[in-house]
Design an enzyme around this catalytic site. Structure first.
Site, PDB file in Angstrom:
ATOM      1  N   LYS A   1       7.953   8.092  11.325  1.00  0.00           N
ATOM      2  CA  LYS A   1       6.655   8.251  11.599  1.00  0.00           C
ATOM      3  C   LYS A   1       6.235   7.251  12.695  1.00  0.00           C
ATOM      4  O   LYS A   1       5.713   7.252  13.655  1.00  0.00           O
ATOM      5  CB  LYS A   1       5.692   7.965  10.315  1.00  0.00           C
ATOM      6  CG  LYS A   1       4.300   7.957  10.833  1.00  0.00           C
ATOM      7  CD  LYS A   1       3.351   8.353   9.903  1.00  0.00           C
ATOM      8  CE  LYS A   1       2.053   8.037  10.144  1.00  0.00           C
ATOM      9  NZ  LYS A   1       1.896   6.485  10.455  1.00  0.00           N
TER      10      LYS A   1
ATOM     11  N   MET B   1       1.715  11.201   6.182  1.00  0.00           N
ATOM     12  CA  MET B   1       1.310  10.213   4.999  1.00  0.00           C
ATOM     13  C   MET B   1       1.214   8.624   5.716  1.00  0.00           C
ATOM     14  O   MET B   1       2.255   8.378   6.463  1.00  0.00           O
ATOM     15  CB  MET B   1       2.286  10.132   3.959  1.00  0.00           C
ATOM     16  CG  MET B   1       2.352  11.389   2.942  1.00  0.00           C
ATOM     17  SD  MET B   1       3.269  11.145   1.631  1.00  0.00           S
ATOM     18  CE  MET B   1       3.290  13.065   1.016  1.00  0.00           C
ATOM     19  N   SER B   2       0.449   7.932   5.493  1.00  0.00           N
ATOM     20  CA  SER B   2       0.073   6.484   6.181  1.00  0.00           C
ATOM     21  C   SER B   2      -0.789   5.897   5.138  1.00  0.00           C
ATOM     22  O   SER B   2      -1.911   6.357   4.359  1.00  0.00           O
ATOM     23  CB  SER B   2      -0.625   6.965   7.294  1.00  0.00           C
ATOM     24  OG  SER B   2      -1.147   5.578   7.807  1.00  0.00           O
TER      25      SER B   2
ATOM     26  N   GLN C   1       2.183  -9.084  13.594  1.00  0.00           N
ATOM     27  CA  GLN C   1       1.957  -7.926  14.216  1.00  0.00           C
ATOM     28  C   GLN C   1       0.577  -7.157  14.307  1.00  0.00           C
ATOM     29  O   GLN C   1       0.657  -6.157  14.763  1.00  0.00           O
ATOM     30  CB  GLN C   1       2.924  -6.926  13.529  1.00  0.00           C
ATOM     31  CG  GLN C   1       2.619  -6.554  12.318  1.00  0.00           C
ATOM     32  CD  GLN C   1       3.721  -5.576  11.575  1.00  0.00           C
ATOM     33  OE1 GLN C   1       4.731  -6.185  11.021  1.00  0.00           O
ATOM     34  NE2 GLN C   1       3.645  -4.218  11.478  1.00  0.00           N
TER      35      GLN C   1
ATOM     36  N   ALA D   1       0.879  -1.159   0.110  1.00  0.00           N
ATOM     37  CA  ALA D   1      -0.037  -0.110   0.180  1.00  0.00           C
ATOM     38  C   ALA D   1       0.954   1.269  -0.188  1.00  0.00           C
ATOM     39  O   ALA D   1       0.791   2.106   0.730  1.00  0.00           O
ATOM     40  CB  ALA D   1      -0.957  -0.002   1.167  1.00  0.00           C
TER      41      ALA D   1
ATOM     42  N   GLY E   1       5.388   8.564   1.090  1.00  0.00           N
ATOM     43  CA  GLY E   1       6.449   8.162   2.306  1.00  0.00           C
ATOM     44  C   GLY E   1       7.661   7.145   1.943  1.00  0.00           C
ATOM     45  O   GLY E   1       8.611   7.139   2.296  1.00  0.00           O
ATOM     46  N   HIS E   2       6.712   6.016   1.680  1.00  0.00           N
ATOM     47  CA  HIS E   2       7.684   5.081   1.107  1.00  0.00           C
ATOM     48  C   HIS E   2       8.717   5.208  -0.101  1.00  0.00           C
ATOM     49  O   HIS E   2       9.605   5.001   0.213  1.00  0.00           O
ATOM     50  CB  HIS E   2       6.700   3.576   0.599  1.00  0.00           C
ATOM     51  CG  HIS E   2       5.942   3.111   1.733  1.00  0.00           C
ATOM     52  ND1 HIS E   2       4.343   3.059   1.647  1.00  0.00           N
ATOM     53  CD2 HIS E   2       6.077   2.279   2.834  1.00  0.00           C
ATOM     54  CE1 HIS E   2       3.905   2.705   2.725  1.00  0.00           C
ATOM     55  NE2 HIS E   2       4.839   2.153   3.373  1.00  0.00           N
TER      56      HIS E   2
ATOM     57  N   ARG F   1      -2.968   4.096   5.926  1.00  0.00           N
ATOM     58  CA  ARG F   1      -4.432   3.913   6.395  1.00  0.00           C
ATOM     59  C   ARG F   1      -5.286   5.281   6.186  1.00  0.00           C
ATOM     60  O   ARG F   1      -6.441   5.382   6.420  1.00  0.00           O
ATOM     61  CB  ARG F   1      -4.323   3.846   8.080  1.00  0.00           C
ATOM     62  CG  ARG F   1      -3.834   2.330   8.511  1.00  0.00           C
ATOM     63  CD  ARG F   1      -4.148   1.970   9.843  1.00  0.00           C
ATOM     64  NE  ARG F   1      -3.620   0.643  10.362  1.00  0.00           N
ATOM     65  CZ  ARG F   1      -2.504   0.035  10.395  1.00  0.00           C
ATOM     66  NH1 ARG F   1      -1.524   1.004  10.528  1.00  0.00           N
ATOM     67  NH2 ARG F   1      -2.349  -1.273  10.745  1.00  0.00           N
TER      68      ARG F   1
HETATM   69  O1  PAF Z   1       6.416  -0.142   9.042  1.00  0.00           O
HETATM   70  C1  PAF Z   1       5.991  -1.493   8.510  1.00  0.00           C
HETATM   71  O2  PAF Z   1       5.537  -1.094   7.359  1.00  0.00           O
HETATM   72  C2  PAF Z   1       6.125  -2.649   9.187  1.00  0.00           C
HETATM   73  O3  PAF Z   1       5.971  -2.790  10.583  1.00  0.00           O
HETATM   74  C3  PAF Z   1       7.417  -3.470   8.766  1.00  0.00           C
HETATM   75  C4  PAF Z   1       8.703  -2.717   9.385  1.00  0.00           C
HETATM   76  C5  PAF Z   1       7.574  -3.575   7.272  1.00  0.00           C
HETATM   77  C6  PAF Z   1       7.330  -4.913   9.465  1.00  0.00           C
HETATM   78  O4  PAF Z   1       6.230  -5.665   8.921  1.00  0.00           O
END
Ligand code: PAF
Length: 299
Positions: free
Chosen positions: A149, A187-188, A53, A24, A28-29, A190
């Site tokens: 973030k 930015m997120s 997680q 997604a 930011g990525h 979500r």
């Molecule tokens: O920040 C994230 O997107 C996740 O927590 C990560 C570091 C990829 C681990 O699943």
């Protein structure tokens, strides 16, 4: 760009610059990937929505999956390889058993003592540490890039890697600034779930963080943030000033601190934070207002 699905095909990328993600992808990525590319090493980005997680009541099934768009973005950024493993490549023991492995991990204090994300999402950091450790084992990068973030996550990864030097070698964890929309919203992935009124209300997070530069004591800053968030109808999980390193409570601004918020905007959980430089307590004026900037959004 090569699409890699099996860890067997990662050997060629040992020593790479690595960006772990859950997909997604947004700008930011993209900024993490650009930073990784600046290292001059081949850049590998993983896309893996990590089930360990997410807590039992969290949004694993709802987590956005946009693989085609993600791969197109990564390709346009000059990524060498996208690593998209199936679940059993990371969790050959199965999800239930891997959750057990995660819960037995000895996590650094910064992931268990602050009572921030660790309190709100009790099994979250165990799952993050498990998956990040396994991704590092498989990819064997020279450097890995994490956004500020998710500040407590970033601190967890820094301490986790520092305490497992034999396992991870000289792996460098590189901090990357939070990217914001032009109106200040961090930015997120979500954010896409915010309705128009929620999107407007969500601006209270960055406003609240900005307001704290006028505070002379952490307690005042926390009160100001609570007022701002409550006024906009957000449900506060925490709005605090903490030591920038340990994330434990502080009474003054004499050492570097981090101001952190988690709040719910209707059903969407948002987090944000900013750095607060150390302040000389003998000066009457707030000297860091100009430093209290947000990273410019990417073009
Ligand atoms: O920040 C994230 O997107 C996740 O927590 C990560 C570091 C990829 C681990 O699943």
């Amino acid at each position: 760009m090569i699409l890699v699905e099996s860890p067997k095909h990662l050997a060629a990328y040992a020593g790479c610059a690595f960006v772990p993600t859950m997909g997604a992808l947004h700008q930011g990525h993209a900024s993490l990937v650009k930073r990784a590319r600046e290292s001059g090493k081949p850049t590998v980005v993983s896309i893996f929505v990590n089930p360990t997680q997410f807590g039992p009541t969290e949004d694993l099934d709802r987590y956005p999956r946009t693989l085609d768009a993600d791969l197109a973005l990564l390709e346009s950024l000059g990524t060498a390889a996208a690593y998209c493993p199936p679940i059993d490549a990371l969790y050959p023991e199965g999800i239930a058993a891997s959750m057990q492995v995660a819960s037995a991990l000895a996590l650094p204090a910064v992931a268990t003592e602050p009572r921030l994300e660790d309190l709100c999402r009790p099994s979250h950091f165990a799952g993050v540490a498990l998956v990040v450790g396994r991704l590092f084992d498989q990819v064997r990068p020279a450097s890995a890039y994490f956004g500020e973030k998710d500040y407590q996550q970033l601190r967890l990864v820094e301490d986790f890697v520092a305490t497992e030097r034999e396992r991870f070698g000289a792996l460098e964890i590189v901090r990357c600034p939070t990217l914001r929309e032009s109106d200040g919203l961090a930015m997120s992935s979500r954010n896409r779930f915010l309705s128009a009124p929620s999107r407007a209300a969500a601006l209270a997070l960055s406003r609240a963080l900005r307001a704290t530069h006028m505070a002379f004591r952490p307690a005042d800053a926390e009160r100001m943030m609570r007022d701002e968030l409550t006024k906009s109808g957000l449900a506060i999980e925490y709005a605090v000033v903490r030591d920038a390193n340990t994330l434990l409570e502080v009474q003054t601004f004499e050492a570097p601190t981090r101001v952190l918020i988690a709040a719910r905007c209707e059903a969407v959980r948002l987090i944000d934070n900013v750095a607060m430089p150390a302040r000389d307590p003998t000066k009457s004026k707030c000297p860091f207002a100009a430093l209290f900037g947000f990273a410019a959004p990417s073009e």
